[in-house]
Scaffold this motif. Sequence first.
Motif, PDB file in Angstrom:
ATOM      1  N   GLU A  48     -14.826 -31.128  51.861  1.00  0.00           N
ATOM      2  CA  GLU A  48     -14.215 -32.201  50.331  1.00  0.00           C
ATOM      3  C   GLU A  48     -14.550 -33.167  50.972  1.00  0.00           C
ATOM      4  O   GLU A  48     -14.204 -34.092  49.652  1.00  0.00           O
ATOM      5  CB  GLU A  48     -13.610 -31.175  49.825  1.00  0.00           C
ATOM      6  CG  GLU A  48     -13.970 -29.966  49.416  1.00  0.00           C
ATOM      7  CD  GLU A  48     -12.943 -28.372  49.017  1.00  0.00           C
ATOM      8  OE1 GLU A  48     -11.724 -28.780  49.213  1.00  0.00           O
ATOM      9  OE2 GLU A  48     -12.863 -27.811  48.258  1.00  0.00           O
ATOM     10  N   SER A  49     -13.806 -33.283  52.072  1.00  0.00           N
ATOM     11  CA  SER A  49     -14.039 -34.938  52.385  1.00  0.00           C
ATOM     12  C   SER A  49     -13.718 -35.071  53.911  1.00  0.00           C
ATOM     13  O   SER A  49     -13.665 -34.732  54.099  1.00  0.00           O
ATOM     14  CB  SER A  49     -11.381 -34.968  52.121  1.00  0.00           C
ATOM     15  OG  SER A  49     -10.885 -34.746  52.752  1.00  0.00           O
ATOM     16  N   ARG A  58     -14.337 -38.412  49.057  1.00  0.00           N
ATOM     17  CA  ARG A  58     -14.545 -37.281  48.820  1.00  0.00           C
ATOM     18  C   ARG A  58     -15.862 -37.296  48.192  1.00  0.00           C
ATOM     19  O   ARG A  58     -16.482 -38.044  47.752  1.00  0.00           O
ATOM     20  CB  ARG A  58     -13.571 -37.183  47.880  1.00  0.00           C
ATOM     21  CG  ARG A  58     -12.237 -37.073  48.232  1.00  0.00           C
ATOM     22  CD  ARG A  58     -11.160 -36.398  47.130  1.00  0.00           C
ATOM     23  NE  ARG A  58     -11.082 -35.472  46.520  1.00  0.00           N
ATOM     24  CZ  ARG A  58     -10.676 -34.538  47.588  1.00  0.00           C
ATOM     25  NH1 ARG A  58     -10.204 -34.433  48.366  1.00  0.00           N
ATOM     26  NH2 ARG A  58     -10.568 -33.405  47.531  1.00  0.00           N
TER      27      ARG A  58
END
Length: 204
Positions: A48-49, A58
């Motif tokens: 997600e990041s 992100r």
Amino acid sequence: PDLAALEQQRTDLSRRLGPLETRVVLSGRVVSSEPPAPDGTRFVVDAESWRTATGTSRGDARVRVFVTSDPAVPSPDVHPGDLGDVAGAAEPLPPPTNPGAYDSRAAWERRGVHARVTVPDPRCVTVRLSSDGPLAALSRARDAAARTFSATLPADDAGLLRSLLLGDRGALADADRARFREAGAAHILAISGAPIALLAAGLT
């Protein structure tokens, strides 16, 4: 899908990777994992990041992770659903080396994976939250069975049983792979562990 369609599906992370390795710290959720093998541990993360030398971004990136084994350090204990961080070297999936050879990159891309991260030290994997879901329980049971085979049987026998019963080919000896291929029975390895896969699919 054709190659153009696959190119359109590339994740934010893989678009930003050049031909050389990029140092990165990923944060995300484990999608699938394999029992630790003699050479290391393999799993897939939905990141997600990610943080590089240019900052933190992100997005959406499904990434293959390989953690190199170290006899002095326990293998990372990761299972589907776990949340954690991974620090290593990221790069795009490589193309086939020979014309007509099996295209593992295309196979992984069909599963939504467009990049890989190599982790040089098991301590570079941190689990922040362990999953207690059914897929994680199944994964832990599979790992326990793999460890039992490896602890009680010769390495080649353990690798063969892990492959045929658990669908885990990470510990399979190269000689055994070659024998199945030469006998025209490689499909047995492809379908081995099918009950495990079906059970996992039913729990997803």
